[in-house]
Design an enzyme around this catalytic site. Structure first.
Site, PDB file in Angstrom:
ATOM      1  CB  SER A 220      -0.913  -0.015   1.240  1.00  0.00           C
ATOM      2  OG  SER A 220      -1.420   1.265   1.521  1.00  0.00           O
ATOM      3  N   GLY A 221       0.555   2.163  -0.922  1.00  0.00           N
ATOM      4  CA  GLY A 221       1.251   3.436  -0.942  1.00  0.00           C
ATOM      5  C   GLY A 221       0.978   4.250   0.308  1.00  0.00           C
ATOM      6  CG  LEU A 222      -2.636   5.276   3.613  1.00  0.00           C
ATOM      7  CD1 LEU A 222      -2.361   6.740   3.920  1.00  0.00           C
ATOM      8  CD2 LEU A 222      -4.108   4.946   3.775  1.00  0.00           C
TER       9      LEU A 222
ATOM     10  CG  ASP B 282      -1.212   8.072  -0.048  1.00  0.00           C
ATOM     11  OD1 ASP B 282      -0.263   7.875  -0.827  1.00  0.00           O
ATOM     12  OD2 ASP B 282      -2.362   7.595  -0.246  1.00  0.00           O
TER      13      ASP B 282
ATOM     14  CG  ASP C 194      -0.958   2.226  -4.153  1.00  0.00           C
ATOM     15  OD1 ASP C 194      -1.028   2.757  -5.271  1.00  0.00           O
ATOM     16  OD2 ASP C 194      -1.432   2.749  -3.117  1.00  0.00           O
TER      17      ASP C 194
ATOM     18  CG  ASP D 148       1.160   6.679  -5.232  1.00  0.00           C
ATOM     19  OD1 ASP D 148       0.190   6.101  -4.698  1.00  0.00           O
ATOM     20  OD2 ASP D 148       2.088   7.178  -4.585  1.00  0.00           O
TER      21      ASP D 148
ATOM     22  CD  GLU E 246      -3.533   6.960  -7.616  1.00  0.00           C
ATOM     23  OE1 GLU E 246      -3.843   8.133  -7.332  1.00  0.00           O
ATOM     24  OE2 GLU E 246      -3.482   6.028  -6.787  1.00  0.00           O
TER      25      GLU E 246
ATOM     26  CE  LYS F  91      -2.214   9.298  -4.031  1.00  0.00           C
ATOM     27  NZ  LYS F  91      -2.141   7.847  -4.244  1.00  0.00           N
TER      28      LYS F  91
ATOM     29  CG  ASN G  72      -5.521   8.727   0.760  1.00  0.00           C
ATOM     30  OD1 ASN G  72      -6.731   8.758   0.982  1.00  0.00           O
ATOM     31  ND2 ASN G  72      -4.819   7.615   0.861  1.00  0.00           N
ATOM     32  CB  SER G  73      -8.497   7.957  -3.390  1.00  0.00           C
ATOM     33  OG  SER G  73      -7.562   7.601  -4.364  1.00  0.00           O
TER      34      SER G  73
ATOM     35  NE  ARG H 273      -6.361   3.988  -6.761  1.00  0.00           N
ATOM     36  CZ  ARG H 273      -5.885   4.086  -5.519  1.00  0.00           C
ATOM     37  NH1 ARG H 273      -4.961   3.226  -5.111  1.00  0.00           N
ATOM     38  NH2 ARG H 273      -6.312   5.022  -4.701  1.00  0.00           N
TER      39      ARG H 273
ATOM     40  CG  HIS I  15     -10.454   3.826  -5.103  1.00  0.00           C
ATOM     41  ND1 HIS I  15     -11.014   3.038  -4.130  1.00  0.00           N
ATOM     42  CD2 HIS I  15      -9.527   4.597  -4.467  1.00  0.00           C
ATOM     43  CE1 HIS I  15     -10.443   3.308  -2.972  1.00  0.00           C
ATOM     44  NE2 HIS I  15      -9.546   4.250  -3.135  1.00  0.00           N
TER      45      HIS I  15
END
Length: 285
Positions: A38-40, A50, A77, A79, A106, A112, A114-115, A149, A180
């Protein structure tokens, strides 16, 4: 192994988040068959946000530790690839060298965010992002599973935009689509799946719609569920409770029964293998 899990609609697969070697070893012991780097979680474990604050080299180094600590395939991940097509293909080449089994990219702009934070995230141009995917596919197509993504639902652009992007990314060589959503129900995601009709396998990240029964995902023909940040969040909550207790009590006697014994850490990290190796290589014959 990862391709069999992600690129098939025959059975629902689960990828568990890992952000370091220890979390990877724990996930393997719990029975998971694949990991999500996980990137986060990796950024948070390094003390970064993130928001592409951690560099791509730090990501690769973390993935290398995860790979070295487990036998499970790792989907990374990545990103948005940390830049344009050239950055993306460099990142994925290095991830392959580090032992990753796949990468998720993504369609966000660099840097980026965080979503699940903020509104109306800017999206990459479809043609430009498709070029990133083609560059990655040409670089590591035989070695890494490539997951595209789509952030269109996150950015508020709606179903039609998400479907348009999914078709473009499939044409660019993606092996699977990660759709997502940050809605509290699965309706938005399921609408995409119904419209998409499994042209490519679909990967989901039900962080916000966690109340949805897993049977719903199976019935929809989804390929893979990613539990994207739960080990990190569990660790943060546990560390906070322990630190608060130690600070308040000025001692550790009250928390000893609530933390893992050292023997469990030794077991997870294979201290027994080291002892056996010492007998073999250090003891004189």
């Amino acid at each position: 192994m990862l391709r069999a899990q992600v690129c098939s609609n025959d059975d629902l697969s689960f990828l568990m988040e890992a952000h370091d070697g220890l979390s990877a070893a724990i996930a393997q012991r719990s029975g998971f068959k694949g990991l999500w780097a996980s990137g986060l979680s990796i950024a948070s474990s390094l003390g970064y946000r993130d928001a592409n604050e951690a560099s791509w080299t730090q990501l690769v180094q973390s993935v290398e530790r995860i790979v070295d600590s487990t036998e499970l395939p790792v989907l990374v991940d990545g990103d948005g690839g940390f830049g344009n097509f050239n950055n993306a293909r460099l990142l994925t080449r290095k991830l392959h060298q580090a032992g990753a089994a796949g990468v998720s990219l993504e369609d966000s702009c660099f840097p980026k965010l965080n979503s699940l934070i903020g509104e109306r995230h800017p999206l990459a141009d479809i043609d430009e992002f498709s070029g990133r995917l083609r560059a990655v596919k040409d670089t590591v197509s035989e070695h890494l599973v490539l997951v595209a993504r789509i952030e269109a639902l996150i950015a508020g652009h709606g179903l039609n935009e998400a479907i348009l992007r999914a078709h473009a990314y499939a044409d660019a060589g993606a092996d699977a689509i990660l759709i997502h959503s940050r809605k509290s129900t699965a309706y938005e995601m399921l609408s995409f799946v119904s419209e998409w009709r499994n042209r490519l396998p679909v990967v989901i990240v039900p962080t916000t719609y966690y109340r949805t029964p897993v049977s719903t995902f199976r019935d929809a023909g989804i390929s893979t569920v990613v539990w994207a940040n739960h080990s990190l969040r569990a660790a943060a909550a546990a560390m906070r409770r322990v630190c608060d207790s130690i600070a308040a009590q000025e001692g550790v006697a009250g928390i000893e029964s609530h933390i893992a014994p050292l023997s469990e850490i030794f077991e997870l990290l294979r201290y027994d293998e080291l002892a056996a190796a010492e007998k073999r290589y250090l003891q004189p014959r």
